[in-house]
Design an enzyme around this catalytic site. Sequence first.
Site, short mmCIF file in Angstrom:
data_model
loop_
_atom_site.label_atom_id
_atom_site.label_comp_id
_atom_site.label_asym_id
_atom_site.label_seq_id
_atom_site.Cartn_x
_atom_site.Cartn_y
_atom_site.Cartn_z
CG ASP A 68 -63.08 70.32 -8.74
OD1 ASP A 68 -62.98 71.18 -8.25
OD2 ASP A 68 -62.46 69.30 -8.89
CG HIS A 93 -61.63 68.19 -5.73
ND1 HIS A 93 -60.64 68.54 -6.53
CD2 HIS A 93 -60.88 67.94 -4.38
CE1 HIS A 93 -59.50 68.40 -6.12
NE2 HIS A 93 -59.70 68.17 -4.99
C1 XLS Z 1 -53.72 69.79 -3.36
C2 XLS Z 1 -53.81 68.37 -3.72
C3 XLS Z 1 -55.26 68.08 -4.09
C4 XLS Z 1 -55.66 66.59 -4.37
C5 XLS Z 1 -57.09 66.37 -4.49
O1 XLS Z 1 -52.57 70.15 -2.96
O2 XLS Z 1 -52.96 68.12 -4.65
O3 XLS Z 1 -55.83 68.79 -5.36
O4 XLS Z 1 -54.86 65.98 -5.39
O5 XLS Z 1 -57.84 66.55 -3.33
#
Ligand code: XLS
Length: 441
Positions: free
Chosen positions: A102, A99
């Site tokens: 991150d 993301h």
């Molecule tokens: C949250 C989600 C997230 C997605 C990407 O539960 O798994 O991490 O994979 O935003």
Amino acid sequence: MAYFENVNKIQYEGAKSNNPFAFKFYNPEEKINGKTMEEFLRFGVAYWHTFTAGGTDPFGSATAIRNWDKYTGMDLAKARVEAAFEFFGKLGVPYFCFHDVDIAPEGDTLAESNKNQDTIVAMIKDYMKDSEVKLLWNTANNFTNPRFVHGAASSNNADVFAYAAAKVKKQLEIGKELGGENFVFWGGREGYESLLNTDLKLEQDNLGRFFQLAVDYAKEIGFDAQFLIEPKPKEPTTHQYDFDVATTIGFLRTYGLENDFKLNIEANHATLAGHTFEHELRWARINGMLGSVDANQGDPLLGWDTDEFPTDLYSTTLAMYEIIKNGGLGTGGLNFDAKIRRGSFEQDDLFHAHIAGMDAFAIGTKVANKLIEDKVFDSFVEERYASYTTGIGKDIVDGKATFTSLEDHALKIGEVTPNKSGRVESIKATINKYLVTSLAE
Ligand code: XLS
Ligand code: CA
Ligand code: CA
């Protein structure tokens, strides 16, 4: 500087090995169905869980010991890139996912956040040139910051819709810059808590508009990654708009987006929706919408998204069954959207956990492939539905039957008695036999 000094490149040593830093079943070179395991499984590391998160839970602060955490701000972001590429190389994974938040901290303004993104993306791009690691997908985090408290594209506030769009726009540009093969939308806050204060129709329509705008912009800049929506029920909102695969496909069709999107299916989200992982994969597969996978597992004793590393062989086998039947995942892959437990706070645990997940999927692949080769389920299912291949059954399938012809048939045959067992226990015993024997060959 090396961040994982005590770890060498992880090698395949086979099932007899006791080395916790070696693969026992994942052999990147080994061919299954004419493709190497590496090509077939397309593993990815989730940046957020592996390099950014610290092991907090609702009751406790971070526990993870990470030797890059001595830095702060942009220095920390840079150190994470160095650590990440060392980790990818030593683990031997071909992909990673992130993301926006991150990889680089948010600034005081959107422009400053974008600048931080640019600095780190330039660094990531350099590292990618010197390694074989590619971007499976990136995404915009439109859920953590308080501005998204009432949603992003489905917020009651148009300014938030605009802000969310700007963040996705930036990530689309970054995806293009880094050669991302997919682009994910997980609508963390796209849902609602109470109907009493919600314009459900407007929120749905806006969500549809938002996705269309993203598709249009990707076309405008020539970014041809596969778009993926990741369904998840509850967490964080009570009623998530992308509840499960079936709901999401219905939504995409309503807004004419079904040809622009596929789905990113996460195991733990499937179980939270009251489905099995394989149910969600099958549903997507038969609709031509299976795009990519977030490979993790939930804890059946806990009702939330625990994002554990996948170790349940029954589940990895049935998941790989769907993936092989799908002819693979195309541009998608198996992203470990999984975090080590709060008690597993040492850096070595990051390797142990990924090795566990990669081995579990390697086993699942071998067993599923054998089940398919031997037509274990296919022959049984074929036989079970044989009544649709002749007579009235064939008429039904061919669209030739009418209620009148069906009534004529029913009147002729008299009472229908259940004439065949479903044999579930016997089939499960066969899966167990394959789990034990397929690996010995
Ligand atoms: C949250 C989600 C997230 C997605 C990407 O539960 O798994 O991490 O994979 O935003
Ligand atoms: Ca996920
Ligand atoms: Ca999750």
